[in-house]
Design a protein around this motif. Sequence first.
Motif, PDB file in Angstrom:
ATOM      1  N   TRP A  37      -4.560   2.901   1.022  1.00  0.00           N
ATOM      2  CA  TRP A  37      -3.979   3.459  -0.204  1.00  0.00           C
ATOM      3  C   TRP A  37      -3.665   4.942   0.032  1.00  0.00           C
ATOM      4  O   TRP A  37      -4.560   5.736   0.303  1.00  0.00           O
ATOM      5  CB  TRP A  37      -4.967   3.281  -1.347  1.00  0.00           C
ATOM      6  N   GLY A  38      -2.402   5.308  -0.071  1.00  0.00           N
ATOM      7  CA  GLY A  38      -1.978   6.666   0.250  1.00  0.00           C
ATOM      8  C   GLY A  38      -2.722   7.746  -0.508  1.00  0.00           C
ATOM      9  O   GLY A  38      -3.079   8.792   0.055  1.00  0.00           O
ATOM     10  N   LEU A  39      -2.979   7.519  -1.791  1.00  0.00           N
ATOM     11  CA  LEU A  39      -3.671   8.523  -2.612  1.00  0.00           C
ATOM     12  C   LEU A  39      -5.102   8.750  -2.162  1.00  0.00           C
ATOM     13  O   LEU A  39      -5.727   9.744  -2.546  1.00  0.00           O
ATOM     14  CB  LEU A  39      -3.651   8.100  -4.088  1.00  0.00           C
ATOM     15  N   ASN A  40      -5.639   7.834  -1.373  1.00  0.00           N
ATOM     16  CA  ASN A  40      -7.012   7.975  -0.889  1.00  0.00           C
ATOM     17  C   ASN A  40      -7.111   8.765   0.412  1.00  0.00           C
ATOM     18  O   ASN A  40      -8.186   8.858   1.008  1.00  0.00           O
ATOM     19  CB  ASN A  40      -7.653   6.593  -0.690  1.00  0.00           C
ATOM     20  N   GLY A  41      -5.987   9.308   0.881  1.00  0.00           N
ATOM     21  CA  GLY A  41      -6.018  10.079   2.113  1.00  0.00           C
ATOM     22  C   GLY A  41      -5.705   9.274   3.355  1.00  0.00           C
ATOM     23  O   GLY A  41      -5.984   9.717   4.466  1.00  0.00           O
ATOM     24  N   TYR A  42      -5.120   8.100   3.181  1.00  0.00           N
ATOM     25  CA  TYR A  42      -4.708   7.272   4.316  1.00  0.00           C
ATOM     26  C   TYR A  42      -3.702   8.041   5.174  1.00  0.00           C
ATOM     27  O   TYR A  42      -2.933   8.863   4.667  1.00  0.00           O
ATOM     28  CB  TYR A  42      -4.101   5.984   3.768  1.00  0.00           C
ATOM     29  N   GLY A  43      -3.697   7.780   6.460  1.00  0.00           N
ATOM     30  CA  GLY A  43      -2.835   8.515   7.379  1.00  0.00           C
ATOM     31  C   GLY A  43      -1.363   8.375   7.084  1.00  0.00           C
ATOM     32  O   GLY A  43      -0.556   9.218   7.491  1.00  0.00           O
ATOM     33  N   ARG A  44      -0.981   7.302   6.388  1.00  0.00           N
ATOM     34  CA  ARG A  44       0.401   7.099   5.967  1.00  0.00           C
ATOM     35  C   ARG A  44       0.500   7.301   4.461  1.00  0.00           C
ATOM     36  O   ARG A  44      -0.438   6.964   3.726  1.00  0.00           O
ATOM     37  CB  ARG A  44       0.872   5.683   6.296  1.00  0.00           C
ATOM     38  N   GLN A  45       1.628   7.782   4.004  1.00  0.00           N
ATOM     39  CA  GLN A  45       1.820   7.914   2.564  1.00  0.00           C
ATOM     40  C   GLN A  45       2.407   6.599   2.048  1.00  0.00           C
ATOM     41  O   GLN A  45       3.624   6.388   2.018  1.00  0.00           O
ATOM     42  CB  GLN A  45       2.751   9.083   2.235  1.00  0.00           C
ATOM     43  N   THR A  46       1.530   5.699   1.659  1.00  0.00           N
ATOM     44  CA  THR A  46       1.960   4.406   1.136  1.00  0.00           C
ATOM     45  C   THR A  46       2.139   4.423  -0.377  1.00  0.00           C
ATOM     46  O   THR A  46       2.558   3.408  -0.959  1.00  0.00           O
ATOM     47  CB  THR A  46       0.934   3.315   1.509  1.00  0.00           C
ATOM     48  N   THR A  47       1.823   5.549  -1.022  1.00  0.00           N
ATOM     49  CA  THR A  47       1.994   5.664  -2.480  1.00  0.00           C
ATOM     50  C   THR A  47       2.789   6.935  -2.807  1.00  0.00           C
ATOM     51  O   THR A  47       2.322   7.780  -3.582  1.00  0.00           O
ATOM     52  CB  THR A  47       0.633   5.694  -3.181  1.00  0.00           C
ATOM     53  N   PRO A  48       3.985   7.091  -2.264  1.00  0.00           N
ATOM     54  CA  PRO A  48       4.732   8.337  -2.463  1.00  0.00           C
ATOM     55  C   PRO A  48       5.144   8.585  -3.907  1.00  0.00           C
ATOM     56  O   PRO A  48       5.159   9.739  -4.365  1.00  0.00           O
ATOM     57  CB  PRO A  48       5.960   8.160  -1.561  1.00  0.00           C
ATOM     58  N   GLN A  49       5.486   7.532  -4.637  1.00  0.00           N
ATOM     59  CA  GLN A  49       5.930   7.732  -6.020  1.00  0.00           C
ATOM     60  C   GLN A  49       4.758   8.061  -6.937  1.00  0.00           C
ATOM     61  O   GLN A  49       4.863   8.933  -7.802  1.00  0.00           O
ATOM     62  CB  GLN A  49       6.666   6.488  -6.510  1.00  0.00           C
ATOM     63  N   LEU A  50       3.632   7.380  -6.755  1.00  0.00           N
ATOM     64  CA  LEU A  50       2.455   7.701  -7.563  1.00  0.00           C
ATOM     65  C   LEU A  50       1.982   9.126  -7.296  1.00  0.00           C
ATOM     66  O   LEU A  50       1.471   9.805  -8.194  1.00  0.00           O
ATOM     67  CB  LEU A  50       1.321   6.717  -7.269  1.00  0.00           C
ATOM     68  N   ALA A  51       2.149   9.593  -6.042  1.00  0.00           N
ATOM     69  CA  ALA A  51       1.715  10.945  -5.696  1.00  0.00           C
ATOM     70  C   ALA A  51       2.494  12.001  -6.472  1.00  0.00           C
ATOM     71  O   ALA A  51       2.010  13.127  -6.671  1.00  0.00           O
ATOM     72  CB  ALA A  51       1.885  11.175  -4.194  1.00  0.00           C
ATOM     73  N   ARG A  52       3.697  11.649  -6.945  1.00  0.00           N
ATOM     74  CA  ARG A  52       4.510  12.594  -7.714  1.00  0.00           C
ATOM     75  C   ARG A  52       4.296  12.459  -9.213  1.00  0.00           C
ATOM     76  O   ARG A  52       4.895  13.200 -10.003  1.00  0.00           O
ATOM     77  CB  ARG A  52       5.993  12.385  -7.382  1.00  0.00           C
ATOM     78  N   LEU A  53       3.479  11.509  -9.614  1.00  0.00           N
ATOM     79  CA  LEU A  53       3.206  11.298 -11.035  1.00  0.00           C
ATOM     80  C   LEU A  53       1.808  11.821 -11.370  1.00  0.00           C
ATOM     81  O   LEU A  53       0.950  11.967 -10.503  1.00  0.00           O
ATOM     82  CB  LEU A  53       3.312   9.813 -11.380  1.00  0.00           C
ATOM     83  N   ASP A  54       1.600  12.064 -12.641  1.00  0.00           N
ATOM     84  CA  ASP A  54       0.340  12.655 -13.089  1.00  0.00           C
ATOM     85  C   ASP A  54      -0.699  11.556 -13.310  1.00  0.00           C
ATOM     86  O   ASP A  54      -1.073  11.237 -14.446  1.00  0.00           O
ATOM     87  CB  ASP A  54       0.578  13.441 -14.385  1.00  0.00           C
ATOM     88  N   VAL A  55      -1.165  10.953 -12.204  1.00  0.00           N
ATOM     89  CA  VAL A  55      -2.121   9.860 -12.299  1.00  0.00           C
ATOM     90  C   VAL A  55      -3.505  10.332 -11.869  1.00  0.00           C
ATOM     91  O   VAL A  55      -3.648  11.309 -11.134  1.00  0.00           O
ATOM     92  CB  VAL A  55      -1.700   8.654 -11.432  1.00  0.00           C
ATOM     93  N   VAL A  56      -4.506   9.619 -12.312  1.00  0.00           N
ATOM     94  CA  VAL A  56      -5.883   9.837 -11.879  1.00  0.00           C
ATOM     95  C   VAL A  56      -6.213   8.760 -10.857  1.00  0.00           C
ATOM     96  O   VAL A  56      -6.086   7.560 -11.152  1.00  0.00           O
ATOM     97  CB  VAL A  56      -6.869   9.772 -13.064  1.00  0.00           C
ATOM     98  N   ASN A  57      -6.619   9.172  -9.685  1.00  0.00           N
ATOM     99  CA  ASN A  57      -6.916   8.229  -8.610  1.00  0.00           C
ATOM    100  C   ASN A  57      -8.422   8.168  -8.367  1.00  0.00           C
ATOM    101  O   ASN A  57      -9.088   9.191  -8.228  1.00  0.00           O
ATOM    102  CB  ASN A  57      -6.215   8.650  -7.315  1.00  0.00           C
ATOM    103  N   TYR A  58      -8.953   6.947  -8.330  1.00  0.00           N
ATOM    104  CA  TYR A  58     -10.375   6.717  -8.092  1.00  0.00           C
ATOM    105  C   TYR A  58     -10.537   6.273  -6.641  1.00  0.00           C
ATOM    106  O   TYR A  58     -10.047   5.214  -6.250  1.00  0.00           O
ATOM    107  CB  TYR A  58     -10.916   5.664  -9.052  1.00  0.00           C
ATOM    108  N   LYS A  59     -11.227   7.082  -5.835  1.00  0.00           N
ATOM    109  CA  LYS A  59     -11.265   6.851  -4.395  1.00  0.00           C
ATOM    110  C   LYS A  59     -12.370   5.904  -3.933  1.00  0.00           C
ATOM    111  O   LYS A  59     -12.283   5.360  -2.836  1.00  0.00           O
ATOM    112  CB  LYS A  59     -11.425   8.198  -3.663  1.00  0.00           C
ATOM    113  N   ASP A  60     -13.398   5.727  -4.737  1.00  0.00           N
ATOM    114  CA  ASP A  60     -14.540   4.915  -4.308  1.00  0.00           C
ATOM    115  C   ASP A  60     -14.810   3.837  -5.351  1.00  0.00           C
ATOM    116  O   ASP A  60     -15.653   3.992  -6.234  1.00  0.00           O
ATOM    117  CB  ASP A  60     -15.768   5.805  -4.116  1.00  0.00           C
TER     118      ASP A  60
END
Length: 553
Positions: free
Chosen positions: A235-258
């Motif tokens: 999951w890109g928002l979790n710091g994955y080496g690839r940006q697999t969530t580019p659109q979510l990264a530009r939106l004001d979302v809350v990401n839960y990593k664990d």
Amino acid sequence: MIVVVAAYFVLATNSAFWSGMRAAGTLSESDAWVVVLCAALAIFALHALLLVVLIPRAVAKPALTLLLLAAAGVSYFSKKYSVYIDPSMIRNVLRTDTTEAGELLTLDLGVSLLLFGALPSLLVWLVRIHVRPLRMALMRRLLFAFSMIVLTAASLFVAFDDLSPLMRNHPSLRYMIAPGNVLVATTKVLAERARAPEGPRQVVGADARLQGHTASTKPHFLVIVVGETARAQNWGLNGYGRQTTPQLARLDVVNYKDVSACGSNTEVSVPCMFSSTGRRRYDQQLISNSDSLLHVLERAAVRTLWRDNQTGCKGVCDGLPFQSYRKPPKNPMCNDEACRDAVMLQGLHDAIDDNPGDVVVVLHQIGNHGPSYYKRYGDEFRRFLPDCREADLKRCSREQIVNAYDNAILATDDFLAKAIRMLAQDASHDTALIYLSDHGESLGENNIYLHGFPYAIAPDTQIKVPMVAWLSPGMIASTGIDMRCVRARADQPASHDNLFHSVLGLMQVTTAVYEPALDLFGSCATPRPQVSVGLPAGQGNDLNAPEPDGEPL
């Protein structure tokens, strides 16, 4: 005949078990041959015992044929994907549909079933079974069963010092012994069904009421997206080496990593995440026979709708509005087999526009469902190449498999971004979206593929899942939620157990079953005036609408 078939099982359909023993280091010991011999004799004797007890002569040939085919299939999937057979996996098999099963029907599987299942079965049908007097037949059967018990006990006793720690330290091995694993797991599932209570569901949240709404408050519109087979590690928002969530990264979302899933497969996780008990007090029968989160919401006059691009709601929406895309409508987003997830957004607002009150809609994705990851995304998302274009993952390199899987996450990222943009434009409701996957996926780590491991031994790749939340300014204002507090809470561990209580809190539904400690938003919300709203049952729009016609929003 039973002796020959039981010996065949040991020699031909348990290669995954023997490979597991080798991987555990057992075969490197000086007395390895003794351990292997004793294990083989025990497996032989146990299968022979099960067969002689469970299979009467009258149905011996068809029953053994089914077992030979089952053993061949289990052996194939165990070797190919490290699939383990337990009651949970049997429930998955019993609940699957033709589309889902069809993706697993490969040429290699057909060859395996032919060589290791059909041909031995043919030999079984060539055997002539002699009929003996009933008393003699029973005595022979009892004597044979007793001798198998003795052989099992003697084999385990001789190698106990080696086999005991092996099975204790590597519990996965017990799920690899075929077809005994199928017999035991199926028996347990059938016993569960026989014990299942009859009658109406157990009522949960009988006191559920809306609270905190005023005449000036807009109705709430919450979309819950239940993802499929998306794992946190990619999951890109979790710091994955690839940006697999580019659109979510530009939106004001809350990401839960664990975030931990309730199970390693859909059959367990979906009912569990919508239950009041969750994983911490997991009881499969209780969950399946009790009201879900959606039933509690309906009782509080919050209308619900389940839109499904998967194999159903697993009992979560029983008796409630439900729309399925499993039989593809005429739509450019669909082919003869399935639809892209984005089809569930079409006509969505039309389905809730006439409802005067609060609404919760669940969108159940096909997401990253394997092994045909390449079918989950269009050419516009083929960013990571080369990608695996096969259902048989062993025909692809691990790099190709991961590329296909990551491309499917890009499609989910696009789907979620479209849903959020749609909700952001809604002027008639205070809106929010919660996304969480049902379970993760193994992509070849330690030669393990797909999902469905027994929970106690499932790797993190199958248990850790992504979760995202988005709240509109109106929802934030009407609920008094401090988003800085919510983001700080997102750094702490969460699980599927949080969904039930977080949704009740966000929708401002009060009930005795609500647990504030499990509400991801509750501790960050400003207490509001105690205004209860109790609408008569059935008031509001009927969301049990006909299937959508595929027109754009």
